[in-house]
Design an enzyme around this catalytic site. Structure first.
Site, PDB file in Angstrom:
ATOM      1  N   LYS A 191       0.869  -4.956   3.362  1.00  0.00           N
ATOM      2  CA  LYS A 191      -0.370  -5.299   4.019  1.00  0.00           C
ATOM      3  C   LYS A 191      -1.223  -6.170   2.675  1.00  0.00           C
ATOM      4  O   LYS A 191      -1.709  -7.084   3.060  1.00  0.00           O
ATOM      5  CB  LYS A 191      -1.040  -4.343   4.608  1.00  0.00           C
ATOM      6  N   ARG A 266      -7.810   2.399  12.774  1.00  0.00           N
ATOM      7  CA  ARG A 266      -6.567   3.190  12.890  1.00  0.00           C
ATOM      8  C   ARG A 266      -6.521   3.899  14.184  1.00  0.00           C
ATOM      9  O   ARG A 266      -5.354   4.387  14.537  1.00  0.00           O
ATOM     10  CB  ARG A 266      -6.718   4.519  11.675  1.00  0.00           C
ATOM     11  N   ARG A 305       7.775   1.925  -5.848  1.00  0.00           N
ATOM     12  CA  ARG A 305       6.285   1.675  -6.225  1.00  0.00           C
ATOM     13  C   ARG A 305       5.676   2.825  -7.026  1.00  0.00           C
ATOM     14  O   ARG A 305       4.877   2.753  -7.870  1.00  0.00           O
ATOM     15  CB  ARG A 305       5.421   1.479  -5.015  1.00  0.00           C
ATOM     16  N   ARG A 311       1.090   7.439  -8.527  1.00  0.00           N
ATOM     17  CA  ARG A 311       0.370   7.993  -7.342  1.00  0.00           C
ATOM     18  C   ARG A 311       1.644   9.148  -6.865  1.00  0.00           C
ATOM     19  O   ARG A 311       2.670   8.630  -6.389  1.00  0.00           O
ATOM     20  CB  ARG A 311       0.414   6.601  -6.235  1.00  0.00           C
ATOM     21  N   ARG A 323       3.972  10.713   5.833  1.00  0.00           N
ATOM     22  CA  ARG A 323       2.842   9.729   5.890  1.00  0.00           C
ATOM     23  C   ARG A 323       3.339   8.612   7.067  1.00  0.00           C
ATOM     24  O   ARG A 323       2.592   8.189   7.874  1.00  0.00           O
ATOM     25  CB  ARG A 323       2.651   8.966   4.822  1.00  0.00           C
TER      26      ARG A 323
END
Length: 367
Positions: A191, A266, A305, A311, A323
């Site tokens: 996104k 959300r 990623r 991260r 997630r």
């Protein structure tokens, strides 16, 4: 922004600015016509508000009458002026002030001035609240002008679009509908990358909830400090705090052509709050455009990623799958919320970046 028939309009001049233009017009006429006992001749339907306010500010004797004239269909001049019935007041030997709401091409006032000569007035003056000098090409002098404006189609304060909008106390100018889009998708759908591309292509403002939170917390804003107090306790930030942050972001760019909302809403409750926020700005969500990506592709992307981002939540497959699961349980039902309004557009989010941008653009072009 407001919608009248099939067109959209945004605020142009406030009621206070219009009042200032009326004051300017009244000052000029009071200065020149104090002892003339003029006849103010309003052109219906547009000038009824102007004439009412102007004559209240004329400090001397006067008379008032109206004459109907029409030269517009929709937003365009027909090139032909249609005049109404005979006048109900004698003009012979009198000073006549033709009062218009707006003069652009000047076709109406020129035609009317010629027609009125048959009644043998002593003098004919032209007064208009708004004047478009860029498109006026007549030889007839416009004697009194409240304010010059640019050559754009406006509604409000007596002026209409196909008979609607005259009652608005402010002036609005025609504009394109704001393209407010919720860019949607699970973690790893891309996104953020696509939002950056699309905002430049369509001239939109990208509002990422994550970026908004980080900015407010880093800069110690009142809302940022409040949000951090919840986060430090391991609690979710209340929707009302988040929506206030978004409201502040929206208000930073009042002339924006639209917004891409990334990371918000959300939940259904947040979607309703966003609808209320945009409604207060006389606009709405044009659509939710969702990147649809298979779970295994998402896991692969996030693990890749994580190798470069550092991260922790992108480096652990178990965390990644959790997630994605949370997304489907808590966030994916938003699809139903927007689908019920015929505002959901799913897009295949797998493939080359340019190809995905092209697919998204097809949907953006519809909105």
């Amino acid at each position: 922004m407001i919608k009248i028939h099939d067109l959209y309009f945004k605020p142009f001049l406030s009621s206070q600015e219009i009042a200032a233009a009326i004051d300017n017009l009244a000052y000029q006429i009071n200065r020149d016509l104090a002892d003339k006992k003029p006849i103010f001749l309003g052109i219906l339907n547009g000038s009824y508000m102007v004439l009412a306010d102007l004559t209240r500010k004329f400090d001397h004797e006067c008379e008032v009458s109206f004459l109907r004239a029409k030269s517009y269909e929709g937003t365009s001049s027909t090139g032909v002026v249609k005049l109404g019935d005979q006048l109900d007041i004698a003009l012979s030997g009198r000073t006549v002030v033709i009062v218009e709401d707006i003069v652009d091409s000047g076709l109406t006032v020129v035609t009317l001035s010629r027609k009125l000569q048959q009644y043998q007035p002593k003098d004919i003056k032209i007064a208009t609240l708004f004047f478009k000098p860029d498109v006026y090409s007549q030889d007839l002098k416009i004697d009194y002008v409240g304010q010059n404006i640019e050559n754009k189609f406006v509604v409000g304060y007596g002026m209409d679009y196909n008979n609607l909008g005259r009652n608005l106390p402010e002036l609005y100018v025609q504009t394109e509908r704001m393209k407010n889009i919720v860019l949607f998708g699970p973690p790893g759908a891309g996104k953020g990358t696509q939002a950056t591309r699309l905002k430049d292509k369509y001239g939109l403002v990208h509002i990422s909830t994550g970026d908004v939170f980080r900015y407010n917390i880093k800069n110690g804003t009142e809302l940022g400090t409040l949000a951090k107090s919840f986060m430090d306790k391991g609690n979710l930030v209340p929707d009302e705090v988040t929506i206030k942050m978004l409201k502040a972001e929206v208000e930073k760019t009042p002339d924006a052509q639209g917004f891409i909302f990334d990371g918000f809403p959300r939940t259904d409750a947040q979607a309703k709050a966003l609808d209320e926020l945009l409604a207060s700005k006389n606009t709405d969500i044009a659509g939710m455009v969702a990147l649809e990506v298979d779970d295994e592709v998402l896991v692969e992307r996030l693990l890749e990623r994580g190798k470069g981002s550092g991260r922790a939540d992108d480096a652990n497959e178990g965390v990644i799958r959790d997630r994605i699961s949370v997304y489907y349980k808590q966030t994916a039902p938003l699809k139903d919320y927007y689908a019920a309004q015929n505002k959901y557009y799913g897009v295949d989010g797998v493939g080359e970046m340019d190809a995905i941008t092209d697919r998204l653009s097809v949907e953006f072009d519809k909105l």
